[in-house]
Write an enzyme that holds these catalytic residues in place. Sequence first.
Site, PDB file in Angstrom:
ATOM      1  N   TYR A   7       0.868  -1.370   0.030  1.00 22.50           N
ATOM      2  CA  TYR A   7      -0.103  -0.101   0.120  1.00 22.50           C
ATOM      3  C   TYR A   7       0.882   1.321   0.135  1.00 22.50           C
ATOM      4  O   TYR A   7       0.693   1.994  -0.848  1.00 22.50           O
ATOM      5  CB  TYR A   7      -0.860   0.102   1.201  1.00 22.50           C
ATOM      6  CG  TYR A   7      -1.978   1.385   1.238  1.00 22.50           C
ATOM      7  CD1 TYR A   7      -3.108   1.361   0.333  1.00 22.50           C
ATOM      8  CD2 TYR A   7      -1.837   2.067   2.218  1.00 22.50           C
ATOM      9  CE1 TYR A   7      -3.887   2.277   0.457  1.00 22.50           C
ATOM     10  CE2 TYR A   7      -2.385   3.182   2.329  1.00 22.50           C
ATOM     11  CZ  TYR A   7      -3.735   3.444   1.219  1.00 22.50           C
ATOM     12  OH  TYR A   7      -4.600   4.321   1.536  1.00 22.50           O
TER      13      TYR A   7
ATOM     14  N   GLU B 167       3.975   1.845  -0.852  1.00 24.63           N
ATOM     15  CA  GLU B 167       4.993   1.978  -1.874  1.00 24.63           C
ATOM     16  C   GLU B 167       4.094   2.140  -3.150  1.00 24.63           C
ATOM     17  O   GLU B 167       4.457   2.868  -4.102  1.00 24.63           O
ATOM     18  CB  GLU B 167       5.897   1.027  -2.095  1.00 24.63           C
ATOM     19  CG  GLU B 167       6.967   0.739  -1.025  1.00 24.63           C
ATOM     20  CD  GLU B 167       7.833   1.964  -1.118  1.00 24.63           C
ATOM     21  OE1 GLU B 167       7.447   3.153  -1.432  1.00 24.63           O
ATOM     22  OE2 GLU B 167       9.288   1.811  -0.714  1.00 24.63           O
TER      23      GLU B 167
END
Length: 316
Positions: free
Chosen positions: A144, A146
Amino acid sequence: MKRILVTGGSGFLGSHLCERLLKEGNEVLCVDNLFTGRKSNIHHLLDNNNFEFLRHDITWPLYVEVDEVYNLACPASPVHYQFDPVQTTKTSVLGAINMLGLAKRLKIRILQASTSEVYGDPEVHPQPESYKGSVSTTGIRACYDEGKRCAETLFFDFHRQHGIEIKVMRIFNTYGPRMHPQDGRVVSNFIVQALKGEDITIYGNGQQTRSFCYVDDNIEGMYRLMNSRPDFTGPVNIGNPVEFTMLELAELIIEITGSSSKLIFLPLPQDDPMQRKPVIDLAKKELDWEPKVDLRTGLISTIAYFDNLLQSDHKV
């Protein structure tokens, strides 16, 4: 009248945004694959002639004619985004590419619902937009965190390379009616446990902090950002700068609900940030925005929503 695409439109934030856009006199195309979004969130909008629902996954291209795009599609709670982490990354990255491609073809403005998670477990507190973040690339939350960071990169590269009008909004903890009761977030967890009279589970020692923004304030910030001057791209923090510990939140929810729940303490999850609080000076300056709803007021309406939901489920 504009025809506006809202991806993730049957989710918690998306459904409130659809309502707001309809009230402003627009046509709304709500797109969602219903992984975490729920039809019940938009059921009351289906009879509106200016509202249309399309079941679609934005990791695949979408060919529609619209005037603006709000890109909200992505599971946003750890329980949901860790269920299928590869798909979460694909939704953030491929979804951004597909929606930016649509905006490029149509030469329209597009808003990205980014997140305070781009700051990771911050070493700077509170967090201004200039802070680059402290994020693990290999942890269980990286799909989530990155994914959203890469989406921001794509938005700014499309802006520089193709001249796309972009708006990037970094959303801090938001709560309110239509939160998913099993999303694993602290507000929904505590409220459901309190209403059921179950033990309230606090991870760590309860001294980690969050700042909680009521959904109406969030949507107001989002709407103002989309309609801000063309050369203002963001990123801009949208959140409530008033900070609470998890213990303070739990005690306030117990007080409002009159619950007999007891507090129990469990180990802190991997990569869970200890502090999260936005600097909102940029939002005040550029959008004339700041949150209006205090935590107690927002919790009262949120608790009422969950109370009705639990009673309805019990009757069924």
